[in-house]
Design a protein around this motif. Structure first.
Motif, PDB file in Angstrom:
ATOM      1  N   GLU A   1      -8.736  -0.148  10.685  1.00 42.33           N
ATOM      2  CA  GLU A   1      -7.386  -0.904  10.817  1.00 42.33           C
ATOM      3  C   GLU A   1      -7.000  -1.433   9.650  1.00 42.33           C
ATOM      4  OE1 GLU A   1      -3.947  -3.100  13.180  1.00 42.33           O
ATOM      5  OE2 GLU A   1      -6.139  -2.978  14.174  1.00 42.33           O
ATOM      6  N   ARG A   2      -7.898  -2.529   9.406  1.00 48.09           N
ATOM      7  CA  ARG A   2      -7.554  -3.292   8.120  1.00 48.09           C
ATOM      8  C   ARG A   2      -7.561  -2.772   7.008  1.00 48.09           C
ATOM      9  NH1 ARG A   2     -11.361  -6.497   9.615  1.00 48.09           N
ATOM     10  NH2 ARG A   2     -13.142  -5.932   8.410  1.00 48.09           N
ATOM     11  N   GLU A   3      -8.747  -1.810   6.749  1.00 44.45           N
ATOM     12  CA  GLU A   3      -8.788  -0.963   5.225  1.00 44.45           C
ATOM     13  C   GLU A   3      -7.602  -0.146   5.222  1.00 44.45           C
ATOM     14  OE1 GLU A   3     -11.551  -0.761   3.074  1.00 44.45           O
ATOM     15  OE2 GLU A   3     -12.806  -2.212   4.050  1.00 44.45           O
ATOM     16  N   THR A   4      -7.241   0.343   6.282  1.00 40.20           N
ATOM     17  CA  THR A   4      -6.204   1.517   6.255  1.00 40.20           C
ATOM     18  C   THR A   4      -4.741   0.781   5.990  1.00 40.20           C
ATOM     19  OG1 THR A   4      -7.144   3.057   7.822  1.00 40.20           O
ATOM     20  CG2 THR A   4      -4.657   3.306   7.386  1.00 40.20           C
ATOM     21  N   ARG A   5      -4.502  -0.383   6.689  1.00 36.89           N
ATOM     22  CA  ARG A   5      -3.228  -1.127   6.266  1.00 36.89           C
ATOM     23  C   ARG A   5      -3.341  -1.570   4.753  1.00 36.89           C
ATOM     24  NH1 ARG A   5      -0.158  -2.609  10.533  1.00 36.89           N
ATOM     25  NH2 ARG A   5      -0.842  -2.381  12.557  1.00 36.89           N
ATOM     26  N   GLU A   6      -4.340  -2.006   4.335  1.00 35.41           N
ATOM     27  CA  GLU A   6      -4.707  -2.666   2.904  1.00 35.41           C
ATOM     28  C   GLU A   6      -4.526  -1.356   1.969  1.00 35.41           C
ATOM     29  OE1 GLU A   6      -8.227  -4.589   2.412  1.00 35.41           O
ATOM     30  OE2 GLU A   6      -7.745  -6.246   3.801  1.00 35.41           O
ATOM     31  N   ALA A   7      -4.761  -0.413   2.015  1.00 37.14           N
ATOM     32  CA  ALA A   7      -4.890   0.834   1.364  1.00 37.14           C
ATOM     33  C   ALA A   7      -3.308   1.268   1.117  1.00 37.14           C
ATOM     34  CB  ALA A   7      -5.827   2.054   1.657  1.00 37.14           C
ATOM     35  N   LEU A   8      -2.642   1.717   2.344  1.00 39.27           N
ATOM     36  CA  LEU A   8      -1.318   1.967   2.203  1.00 39.27           C
ATOM     37  C   LEU A   8      -0.579   0.964   1.748  1.00 39.27           C
ATOM     38  CD1 LEU A   8      -1.471   3.656   5.679  1.00 39.27           C
ATOM     39  CD2 LEU A   8      -1.850   4.900   3.364  1.00 39.27           C
ATOM     40  N   ASP A   9      -0.723  -0.200   2.273  1.00 39.50           N
ATOM     41  CA  ASP A   9       0.295  -1.278   1.752  1.00 39.50           C
ATOM     42  C   ASP A   9       0.329  -1.133   0.009  1.00 39.50           C
ATOM     43  OD1 ASP A   9       1.227  -1.957   4.129  1.00 39.50           O
ATOM     44  OD2 ASP A   9      -0.235  -3.778   4.177  1.00 39.50           O
ATOM     45  N   SER A  10      -1.003  -1.347  -0.453  1.00 37.02           N
ATOM     46  CA  SER A  10      -1.312  -1.605  -1.786  1.00 37.02           C
ATOM     47  C   SER A  10      -0.642  -0.239  -2.731  1.00 37.02           C
ATOM     48  CB  SER A  10      -2.792  -1.493  -2.352  1.00 37.02           C
ATOM     49  OG  SER A  10      -3.301  -0.518  -1.922  1.00 37.02           O
ATOM     50  N   ALA A  11      -0.637   0.934  -2.043  1.00 35.94           N
ATOM     51  CA  ALA A  11      -0.141   2.019  -2.289  1.00 35.94           C
ATOM     52  C   ALA A  11       1.202   2.296  -2.384  1.00 35.94           C
ATOM     53  CB  ALA A  11      -0.672   3.408  -1.880  1.00 35.94           C
ATOM     54  N   GLY A  12       1.964   1.342  -1.503  1.00 39.48           N
ATOM     55  CA  GLY A  12       3.387   1.330  -1.350  1.00 39.48           C
ATOM     56  C   GLY A  12       3.648   2.475  -0.428  1.00 39.48           C
ATOM     57  N   ILE A  13       3.224   2.912   0.335  1.00 38.53           N
ATOM     58  CA  ILE A  13       3.275   4.004   1.353  1.00 38.53           C
ATOM     59  C   ILE A  13       3.801   3.430   2.423  1.00 38.53           C
ATOM     60  CG2 ILE A  13       2.326   5.910   2.801  1.00 38.53           C
ATOM     61  CD1 ILE A  13       0.303   6.259   0.374  1.00 38.53           C
ATOM     62  N   ALA A  14       4.889   3.869   3.193  1.00 37.77           N
ATOM     63  CA  ALA A  14       5.795   3.448   4.265  1.00 37.77           C
ATOM     64  C   ALA A  14       4.778   4.323   5.505  1.00 37.77           C
ATOM     65  CB  ALA A  14       7.058   3.819   4.407  1.00 37.77           C
ATOM     66  N   TYR A  15       4.630   3.295   6.540  1.00 36.66           N
ATOM     67  CA  TYR A  15       3.838   3.902   7.637  1.00 36.66           C
ATOM     68  C   TYR A  15       4.190   3.118   8.814  1.00 36.66           C
ATOM     69  CZ  TYR A  15       0.654  -0.073   7.091  1.00 36.66           C
ATOM     70  OH  TYR A  15       0.221  -1.357   6.719  1.00 36.66           O
ATOM     71  N   VAL A  16       3.983   3.917  10.104  1.00 43.00           N
ATOM     72  CA  VAL A  16       3.771   3.015  11.121  1.00 43.00           C
ATOM     73  C   VAL A  16       2.389   3.443  11.898  1.00 43.00           C
ATOM     74  CG1 VAL A  16       4.494   3.223  13.561  1.00 43.00           C
ATOM     75  CG2 VAL A  16       6.193   3.650  11.899  1.00 43.00           C
ATOM     76  N   LEU A  17       1.777   2.314  12.230  1.00 42.42           N
ATOM     77  CA  LEU A  17       0.178   2.128  12.689  1.00 42.42           C
ATOM     78  C   LEU A  17       0.296   1.919  14.125  1.00 42.42           C
ATOM     79  CD1 LEU A  17      -2.897   1.531  10.860  1.00 42.42           C
ATOM     80  CD2 LEU A  17      -2.607   0.610  12.773  1.00 42.42           C
ATOM     81  N   THR A  18      -0.407   2.784  14.847  1.00 50.38           N
ATOM     82  CA  THR A  18      -0.834   2.483  16.176  1.00 50.38           C
ATOM     83  C   THR A  18      -2.043   2.861  16.373  1.00 50.38           C
ATOM     84  OG1 THR A  18      -0.370   4.794  16.889  1.00 50.38           O
ATOM     85  CG2 THR A  18       1.590   3.127  17.081  1.00 50.38           C
ATOM     86  N   LYS A  19      -2.590   2.073  17.439  1.00 47.60           N
ATOM     87  CA  LYS A  19      -3.954   2.002  17.921  1.00 47.60           C
ATOM     88  C   LYS A  19      -4.045   2.875  19.188  1.00 47.60           C
ATOM     89  CE  LYS A  19      -4.287  -2.572  17.255  1.00 47.60           C
ATOM     90  NZ  LYS A  19      -4.858  -3.819  17.464  1.00 47.60           N
ATOM     91  N   VAL A  20      -5.117   3.513  19.393  1.00 50.76           N
ATOM     92  CA  VAL A  20      -5.277   4.451  20.565  1.00 50.76           C
ATOM     93  C   VAL A  20      -6.609   4.173  21.144  1.00 50.76           C
ATOM     94  CG1 VAL A  20      -5.407   6.853  21.621  1.00 50.76           C
ATOM     95  CG2 VAL A  20      -3.831   6.296  19.766  1.00 50.76           C
ATOM     96  N   THR A  21      -6.587   3.435  22.264  1.00 58.44           N
ATOM     97  CA  THR A  21      -7.892   2.822  22.697  1.00 58.44           C
ATOM     98  C   THR A  21      -8.389   3.859  24.215  1.00 58.44           C
ATOM     99  OG1 THR A  21      -6.757   1.389  24.176  1.00 58.44           O
ATOM    100  CG2 THR A  21      -7.807   0.801  21.892  1.00 58.44           C
ATOM    101  N   ASP A  22      -7.338   4.531  24.563  1.00 56.05           N
ATOM    102  CA  ASP A  22      -7.723   5.228  25.990  1.00 56.05           C
ATOM    103  C   ASP A  22      -8.646   6.291  25.404  1.00 56.05           C
ATOM    104  OD1 ASP A  22      -7.121   5.686  28.860  1.00 56.05           O
ATOM    105  OD2 ASP A  22      -6.968   7.631  27.822  1.00 56.05           O
TER     106      ASP A  22
END
Length: 82
Positions: free
Chosen positions: A18-39
């Motif tokens: 999650e952390r790596e994905t957020r950092e990668a997308l933020d640094s690339a300027g890509i707009a995203y919505v991230l959700t976690k699926v734990t079920d």
């Protein structure tokens, strides 16, 4: 805008993905919505056998590992217009 899901129980590797994905997308300027699926039933519905897994716009792009930031950005850009 892309929709990203992190599939996993919340283990340290899931948190790292999650952390790596957020950092990668933020640094690339890509707009995203991230959700976690734990079920587990929801995770299994994606056909994922090992976590953590990364889903972008409903495509499972990675499971059982933490991909490099550059690869996450490539997958996201490929699915931005899809």
């Amino acid at each position: 805008m892309i929709y990203v899901k992190i599939l996993g129980s919340g283990c340290p590797n899931c948190q790292r993905l999650e952390r790596e994905t957020r950092e990668a997308l933020d640094s690339a300027g890509i707009a995203y919505v991230l959700t976690k699926v734990t079920d587990y039933a929801d995770i299994a519905a994606y056909g994922v056998m090992s976590t953590p897994a990364l889903v972008i716009n409903e495509d499972v792009v990675s499971s059982g590992r933490i991909p490099k930031s550059e690869q996450i950005v490539i997958w996201a850009r490929e699915r931005e217009t899809a």
